[in-house]
Each structure stands twice: as structure tokens, then as C-alpha cells.
Design an enzyme around this catalytic site. Structure first.
Site, mmCIF file in Angstrom:
data_model
loop_
_atom_site.group_PDB
_atom_site.id
_atom_site.type_symbol
_atom_site.label_atom_id
_atom_site.label_comp_id
_atom_site.label_asym_id
_atom_site.label_seq_id
_atom_site.Cartn_x
_atom_site.Cartn_y
_atom_site.Cartn_z
ATOM 1 N N ARG A 100 -14.247 -3.134 -8.538
ATOM 2 C CA ARG A 100 -14.643 -4.299 -7.751
ATOM 3 C C ARG A 100 -15.440 -3.825 -6.542
ATOM 4 O O ARG A 100 -15.284 -2.692 -6.079
ATOM 5 C CB ARG A 100 -13.441 -5.124 -7.306
ATOM 6 N N ASP A 144 -6.790 -1.486 -7.345
ATOM 7 C CA ASP A 144 -7.639 -0.648 -6.478
ATOM 8 C C ASP A 144 -7.126 0.782 -6.413
ATOM 9 O O ASP A 144 -7.076 1.394 -5.345
ATOM 10 C CB ASP A 144 -7.689 -1.226 -5.054
ATOM 11 N N GLN A 161 0.835 -1.199 0.000
ATOM 12 C CA GLN A 161 0.000 0.000 0.000
ATOM 13 C C GLN A 161 0.869 1.248 0.000
ATOM 14 O O GLN A 161 1.549 1.548 0.983
ATOM 15 C CB GLN A 161 -0.936 -0.035 1.207
#
Length: 347
Positions: A263, A203, A159
């Protein structure tokens, strides 16, 4: 306010051209005509301030550091302050604290002014190059880049956020956001992104903001470490009373590899791509509920009049939707984010 009460006026649909038409407007906020470019002088005029702090990496300004300039703004600031960040690469993390609203971070263009840091973390907020936690924040012509190496797939060190947008009434014009995993954390509040560039693999636009992305360029970097494709969006709307959602109007999605448009990150995940060019990098299914094991009944993954090789709909996920003109109208209005009340300008 609930969707049924949103006005159905549409966003103007023209793309910006190269010349600037300077027109005086008497009202504080404005939708602009098809031949107007939102540039730095126009934004400066609309916010109506002459208070400017200059940042120059070579020392020819009030500060060499962007954060030092922000620190000089008084707490409880109630008037627009321009922080002009001149060209250069500023290697630092930048935090706009909650008690310092009305900051206009004005760069010299996303290809010339960049704020860069390198950090991965199990905490998305901690890794962010930009942390915008005050309302009434505007950025123009600045790139935010997290250049941390891509870590091991499916681990916390994956991340590396470029920007955390964690307050209401925030706008970015002609800005760039660069990373791979979790590039833009659009956490909460009403936001407007105009002619921005957003790059990532997995994402890379996520959160539960209520946000409009107008004429934005989205570049996909295929993630070859995992078999599961990445997703452009992972929107986390949690209930039918949650008015958040990501709305992409015009612009384009292209790049390398294969990804989903989005998603499901929550049971009522809401994302719309309207009048957007979709390249063949978009997987035929379009949308996925990977990692979400609940019902797909309340997911709102939708498209409207998209074009390009990635817009072919015959293999789309069963729960995804192609909206009608009537259904899409509330989302194509700037009133979706109540923009007439707080945006200086929009297209």
C-alpha cells in the site's frame, strides 16, 4: 545516484542447492555462482576476522546474554567482531548502537537461535526486539520474534516490531522475522536480505530503506479483526529524489487470508516484486492506496515475471505496472544498493 545511471547487470538468478562449494576469492566482495550456498563459514571467511565473542544461554561461553556481548565491544569499533550466539531462546531486547559498527551476529540457524521479546507500543522503535542503528552490521542464522499478543485493530498497541533496521550497509542472511503488525521496520539505508523468512499480517515490511530481498519467504497471517486487508509492504518514499525502495527478487509470498502486495505509505512509494511466486493469498487488485489520499501518478508499484495464482494481472490496480526487461534491469542489479562496495557476498 539517479536510476538512469544505475548499471544494468542482473543479479544471478539461481536458487541455492544443498552442497557448499568452497572457492577462494581474492577480492573483498563477491557475487557467487549458482551452486554456492551462503553459509556461516563463508561469511566468516569473507569478513576476515578471528575475533569471536561466544554467547551461550547455559553459561558455556563468554556471556549468557546477547546484549552483554554487544556491550563488551568497544565504542568506535573499526574491525569486524563476531558475536556467536549458540542455540537457544534468548528473551531480551538487543540494541546495536550507532557507535559500534562492524558486528557480525552469527547464530546457529534461524530454527535454533532466537532472540524473543514481547512488547507493543505506540512507538515502533521502542517495541523492536532488535534495534540495529550502526552501519556495517551483519546477522546470520538468527530469528527475531516479537510475541506480543495482537492488540485491538487501528490502535497504537497494535505495533509490535521484530526488527528496526535504522542504519546504512546492513545485511541479513538466513534470518527470521516474526510478528503480526509492523514486523520489519526497514527504516533507512541500504540493506540486503538473503533467504530470510518474514511473517506478518499488516504493513509487515515498512519504512523507506533501499533494500533488496533475495529469495525470501514471506508468510501472511490474515488479520480477521478488520475488513480492510493487510499489506505485505508499506513503503514510504517521499519524493522523486529519494532513491529508496523495496525490491523482491525470487522467493515466494504465501499464507492464510488475503493481503495486498503493498500500500502507498508516501506519494512516491516504490516496491517491486520480480520473478516471485505469488499464491492466491494475494488480492486480485494487488496494490492499494488505502489511507493515502493523494495522487497515484507517482506511485511505483510494479511486478516483473511473477508466477503463481496470485500473479494474475487482469484486476490489478490501475496505477500498478508490469515492467519490461529494460525497465526492470536497474533494480535487478546489486548496484541498486551499491552492494559491490560493501556486501561480503551476495547471490
Amino acid at each position: 545516484m539517479p536510476p538512469s545511471s544505475w548499471p544494468s547487470s542482473a543479479l544471478p538468478i539461481a536458487f541455492a542447492i544443498t552442497c557448499v562449494i568452497s572457492i577462494y576469492f581474492s577480492n573483498p566482495v563477491h557475487g557467487l555462482d549458482a551452486q554456492t550456498v551462503i553459509d556461516s563459514p563463508l561469511l566468516t571467511k569473507k569478513i576476515g576476522t578471528n575475533r569471536t565473542i561466544k554467547v551461550d544461554i547455559n553459561g558455556d561461553g563468554d556471556f549468557r546474554s546477547v546484549q552483554a556481548a554487544i556491550n563488551s565491544v568497544p565504542e568506535g569499533n573499526a574491525h569486524w567482531t563476531i558475536i556467536h550466539v549458540r542455540k537457544g531462546v534468548y528473551r531480551e531486547k538487543v540494541h546495536i548502537p550507532v557507535n559500534k559498527p562492524y558486528i557480525f551476529l552469527r547464530g546457529n540457524g534461524k530454527g535454533r537461535t532466537a532472540i524473543v521479546w514481547s512488547e507493543s507500543s505506540s512507538n515502533n522503535v521502542e517495541s523492536a526486539v532488535l534495534r540495529a542503528e550502526a552501519p556495517h552490521f551483519i546477522a546470520f542464522g538468527v530469528s527475531f520474534k516479537n510475541d506480543a499478543p495482537t492488540g485491538i485493530a487501528s490502535t497504537s498497541q497494535n505495533q509490535s516490531v521484530a526488527a528496526f533496521v535504522g542504519a546504512d550497509q546492513i545485511a541479513f542472511y538466513h534470518c527470521g522475522f516474526y510478528s503480526t503488525h509492523n514486523t520489519l521496520f526497514d527504516y533507512k539505508g541500504r540493506h540486503y536480505y538473503d533467504n530470510c523468512y518474514i511473517q506478518g499480517s499488516v504493513d509487515f515490511i515498512f519504512g523507506r530503506g533501499r533494500s533488496v530481498f533475495h529469495s525470501c519467504e514471506i508468510f501472511v497471517i490474515g488479520d480477521k479483526r478488520v475488513k480492510i486487508r493487510g499489506s505485505v509492504t508499506a513503503q514510504n518514499r517521499e519524493s522523486e529524489n529519494d532513491y529508496s525502495g523495496f525490491v523482491f527478487v525470487k522467493g515466494k509470498v504465501y499464507g492464510v487470508g488475503s493481503v495486498y502486495l503493498g500500500r502507498a505509505k508516501g506519494p512516491h512509494s516504490r516496491v517491486l516484486f520480480a520473478k516471485t511466486y505469488l499464491s492466491k493469498t494475494i488480492a486480485p487488485q494487488g496494490w492499494t492506496n488505502w489511507s493515502y489520499d493523494g495522487s497515484t501518478e507517482n506511485l511505483f508499484h510494479a511486478e516483473y515475471k511473477c508466477h503463481g495464482p496470485g500473479s494474475e494481472s487482469k484486476e490489478r490496480a490501475a496505477w500498478s505496472r508490469e515492467l519490461t526487461e529494460e525497465e526492470v534491469a536497474p533494480f535487478l542489479s546489486i548496484d541498486y544498493i551499491d552492494g559491490t562496495h560493501w556486501l561480503p557476498v551476495w547471490l
